[in-house]
Scaffold this motif. Structure first.
Motif, PDB file in Angstrom:
ATOM      1  N   TYR A 166       0.841  -1.191   0.000  1.00 25.57           N
ATOM      2  CA  TYR A 166       0.000   0.000   0.000  1.00 25.57           C
ATOM      3  C   TYR A 166       0.879   1.244   0.000  1.00 25.57           C
ATOM      4  O   TYR A 166       1.868   1.299   0.740  1.00 25.57           O
ATOM      5  N   TRP A 205      -4.759   6.470   1.930  1.00 26.80           N
ATOM      6  CA  TRP A 205      -4.270   5.147   1.557  1.00 26.80           C
ATOM      7  C   TRP A 205      -4.741   4.758   0.168  1.00 26.80           C
ATOM      8  O   TRP A 205      -5.847   5.113  -0.244  1.00 26.80           O
ATOM      9  N   GLY A 252      -4.067  -0.884  -2.552  1.00 26.36           N
ATOM     10  CA  GLY A 252      -3.131  -1.990  -2.401  1.00 26.36           C
ATOM     11  C   GLY A 252      -2.914  -2.753  -3.693  1.00 26.36           C
ATOM     12  O   GLY A 252      -3.790  -2.804  -4.565  1.00 26.36           O
TER      13      GLY A 252
END
Length: 124
Positions: free
Chosen positions: A95, A114, A117
Motif C-alpha cells: 500500500y 491510503w 493496495g
C-alpha cells in the motif's frame, strides 16, 4: 478528495524484481511524506519505506535495505518502489499512503490517505 492508486504488483520468482507505482491526485502533496506499507496474510501492516516529496529524504525498514529503493516524480505526482532481489518473505499486499510532513510518519496511524493496495507474490 485525495486518491492514491497503486499499480505494478504481480508474481515473480525469488531473486527477481518488480517496480510499484502510486499515482497521487486531488491536492498538492508537497506537505506530505509518502510511505509504502505491506501486509502479509495473518500479519500486521508494516512500514517498508518513506520519502518526503520535498528534499527526498528516505527511511527503510531493515529487512529491505539494499534491495528496495523508493523514489518520486514530483511533476507527475507519482511515487515508486523498485524492489530487487525479492524474497518469498516479501510476499504481501503493498500500500502507498500519505502522512502530513510535520509528523514522524513511522506509524500507521499518522497516515491520512491510503491506496487500495497491490499484491506482490514471490515464489521460491
Amino acid at each position: 478528495q485525495v486518491q492514491l492508486v497503486e499499480s505494478g504488483g504481480g508474481s515473480v520468482q525469488a531473486g527477481g524484481s518488480l517496480r510499484l507505482s502510486c499515482a497521487a491526485s486531488g491536492r498538492t502533496f508537497s506537505r506530505y511524506q509518502m510511505g509504502w506499507f505491506r501486509q502479509a496474510p495473518g500479519k500486521d501492516r508494516e512500514l517498508v519505506t518513506t520519502i518526503r516529496w520535498i528534499g527526498g529524504s528516505t527511511y527503510y525498514t531493515d529487512s529491505v535495505k539494499g534491495r528496495f529503493t523508493v523514489s518520486r516524480d514530483n511533476a507527475k505526482n507519482t511515487l515508486y518502489l523498485q524492489m530487487n532481489s525479492l524474497k518469498p518473505e516479501d510476499t504481501a499486499v503493498y500500500y502507498c499512503a500519505a502522512c502530513p510532513a510535520g509528523l514522524g510518519c513511522y506509524v500507521r496511524g499518522e497516515y491520512e490517505y491510503w491506496g487500495q493496495g497491490t499484491q506482490v507474490t514471490v515464489s521460491s
